[in-house]
Each structure stands twice: as C-alpha cells, then as structure tokens.
Design a protein around this motif. Structure first.
Motif, mmCIF file in Angstrom:
data_model
loop_
_atom_site.group_PDB
_atom_site.id
_atom_site.type_symbol
_atom_site.label_atom_id
_atom_site.label_comp_id
_atom_site.label_asym_id
_atom_site.label_seq_id
_atom_site.Cartn_x
_atom_site.Cartn_y
_atom_site.Cartn_z
ATOM 1 N N PHE A 94 0.836 -1.201 0.000
ATOM 2 C CA PHE A 94 0.000 0.000 0.000
ATOM 3 C C PHE A 94 0.874 1.255 0.000
ATOM 4 O O PHE A 94 1.916 1.286 0.641
ATOM 5 N N ASN A 95 0.427 2.271 -0.733
ATOM 6 C CA ASN A 95 1.127 3.561 -0.692
ATOM 7 C C ASN A 95 0.141 4.691 -1.001
ATOM 8 O O ASN A 95 -1.059 4.452 -1.191
ATOM 9 N N GLN A 96 0.655 5.914 -1.063
ATOM 10 C CA GLN A 96 -0.204 7.077 -1.242
ATOM 11 C C GLN A 96 -0.915 7.047 -2.602
ATOM 12 O O GLN A 96 -2.068 7.470 -2.707
ATOM 13 N N ALA A 97 -0.226 6.529 -3.618
ATOM 14 C CA ALA A 97 -0.856 6.453 -4.949
ATOM 15 C C ALA A 97 -2.063 5.513 -4.902
ATOM 16 O O ALA A 97 -3.121 5.794 -5.480
ATOM 17 N N LYS A 98 -1.932 4.422 -4.177
ATOM 18 C CA LYS A 98 -3.058 3.473 -4.055
ATOM 19 C C LYS A 98 -4.198 4.121 -3.258
ATOM 20 O O LYS A 98 -5.375 3.950 -3.578
ATOM 21 N N ALA A 99 -3.843 4.907 -2.230
ATOM 22 C CA ALA A 99 -4.875 5.610 -1.452
ATOM 23 C C ALA A 99 -5.659 6.560 -2.361
ATOM 24 O O ALA A 99 -6.884 6.631 -2.285
ATOM 25 N N HIS A 100 -4.940 7.270 -3.242
ATOM 26 C CA HIS A 100 -5.612 8.171 -4.189
ATOM 27 C C HIS A 100 -6.558 7.390 -5.090
ATOM 28 O O HIS A 100 -7.694 7.788 -5.331
ATOM 29 N N GLU A 101 -6.059 6.256 -5.581
ATOM 30 C CA GLU A 101 -6.865 5.414 -6.481
ATOM 31 C C GLU A 101 -8.145 4.958 -5.758
ATOM 32 O O GLU A 101 -9.254 5.085 -6.292
ATOM 33 N N ASP A 150 -8.197 4.986 6.666
ATOM 34 C CA ASP A 150 -7.786 6.312 7.168
ATOM 35 C C ASP A 150 -7.103 7.115 6.052
ATOM 36 O O ASP A 150 -7.441 8.277 5.796
ATOM 37 N N ALA A 151 -6.149 6.477 5.382
ATOM 38 C CA ALA A 151 -5.404 7.172 4.318
ATOM 39 C C ALA A 151 -6.308 7.511 3.136
ATOM 40 O O ALA A 151 -6.100 8.531 2.462
ATOM 41 N N THR A 152 -7.311 6.674 2.894
ATOM 42 C CA THR A 152 -8.178 6.861 1.726
ATOM 43 C C THR A 152 -9.245 7.928 1.966
ATOM 44 O O THR A 152 -9.464 8.800 1.125
ATOM 45 N N ILE A 153 -9.875 7.878 3.146
ATOM 46 C CA ILE A 153 -11.002 8.782 3.414
ATOM 47 C C ILE A 153 -10.546 10.240 3.362
ATOM 48 O O ILE A 153 -11.245 11.108 2.844
#
Ligand code: ADE
Length: 227
Positions: A94-101, A150-153
C-alpha cells in the motif's frame, strides 16, 4: 463512498471510526463505514470459523464457508459493484498512490483475516485485490484495514476542510513534506527559520521545496531512485 469491513474482531474499529476527520467524514455523508462480523456467518454451534490445516502444521486456518457467505450477504446490501480488498502480508504494498486510487471508488469491501492465515480458496475464489501495509506480520488484518481507510477517506474531495492540506502531504509529489512551524517564534533556544517570517511567498516556496528534497534524500533516498 460506502466501505464495508468484514472482520472477526468488529470491536477493534469503534474508537478510531469515532474520532476526528474520520468521524466528521461519516457525519457529513462523505463516507459510510459498515462493520460486519464474519463469525455471524458460521454454521457451527460454537461460532467456529477456523480449523486445522490440511497436510499438518501449526495454527488454525480460516475456513472459506463463513467468509464467502458473509461476503455474499454484504455485497447485496448496496447496489454498487464493490472493489474488494483482502488484507494480507502477501499482497502488493500500500502507498499514497493506491490511497488516491481507492479514494475515487464508490464502494470498497475490505476483508481482514486473522490467525495463521486463510484458506487459499478465499484468495482465489473472491475477486479481490490483495494488499499489504508493509513487510511485517500483524496478528490480523484489522489494523491494516484501518490504515487503508484512514489514508483513503482523507483524500475524498471535500473531507479535509482545506483541499490544499492533502496536496502538501508527504508523498503527494513523490517527496517528504517540508518542516512546519507554529508559535512561538523561539522555543527553548530553537528559532523558527527567518525565511518563514519574511512574508516573501516565492522565497518561502523555494525554501520548502529545497527542504523537502533534502529530507527525502536523507531519510528516503529510494523515493528519488537512489539506494
Ligand atoms: N495481515 C497481517 N499482516 C498484514 C500486513 N502487513 N498487511 C496487511 N494485512 C496483514
């Protein structure tokens, strides 16, 4: 967005979902988080959901039956087709790019495993993406699910009061965030850098960029393609 979490430990989620930005995002209707207990779908009188591994070996393995029945029940609770995620240390990282996706999905179903693992048919039989939050093994997927939501919301447009807050986050431009300061100007002989008090916005932006680069080079050279 609707997020369903399938878990054997529903009580783990309550405190975090009732705090701060995540709570506000739910109260303001940006996201609905629904927790479902896989154990409710056990066909066993003792609500058993795991058993010994075929072929021998230590530990217990989560049986496919309760997970499939639980998933099929939850899937029908809302008309949108979900993106399904299985939390496992064997998944892609998991990373920030996946959270954005993920933040642009209408619906997520997260499945948290526990114990020594789950029956391979859960992995192969559900159309799920496998995600790990890092190269370590947790006792279960609950904390990993919490990290992901948390990272996604916070990236769902409108959730953070000021949209710029997410743009300046570490990783958003592939770099770590620059140093931030607030009052007082001097604290225990440590002074806020003069440039931040100068009012010169262009110079401040240049300084921040430079600080981001230096910090990334020092702490995370891998992000710059250096190892
Ligand atoms: N379950 C156990 N360890 C995990 C990890 N590192 N990431 C996601 N799910 C997990």
């Amino acid at each position: 967005m609707r997020i369903d979490i399938l878990t054997l430990f529903p009580e783990v989620f309550a405190s975090h979902l009732n705090c701060s930005i995540i709570k506000r995002a739910q109260d303001e209707g940006f996201v609905q988080v629904v927790i479902t207990d896989i154990r409710e779908f056990s066909t066993d009188n003792y609500r058993k959901v795991d058993d010994k591994p075929y072929g021998g070996g230590p530990g217990m393995v989560i049986m496919p039956g309760p997970v499939f029945t639980c998933f099929e029940h939850v899937e029908k609770l809302s008309p949108e087709k979900p993106k399904t995620i299985l939390l496992t240390p064997q998944g892609s990282k998991f990373n920030q790019a996946k959270a954005h996706e993920l933040s642009s999905e209408k619906r997520l179903i997260l499945i948290a495993g526990k114990y020594e693992g789950f029956d391979e048919r859960i992995r192969t039989g559900l159309d799920a993406e496998q995600i790990s939050i890092g190269d370590f093994v947790l006792n279960g997927g609950e904390l990993a699910a919490m990290v992901i939501i948390d990272a996604t919301i916070r990236l769902i447009p409108g959730v953070l009061g000021d949209d710029d807050s997410a743009k300046n986050d570490s990783f958003s431009d592939g770099l770590l965030e620059y140093p931030q300061y607030t009052r007082p100007e001097v604290f225990r002989d440590m002074k806020v850098p003069d440039i931040l008090l100068s009012g010169n916005h262009q110079k401040i932006a240049e300084w921040r960029k430079q600080q981001s680069l230096e910090r990334t080079k020092k702490n995370r050279p891998d992000l710059l393609g250096e190892h």
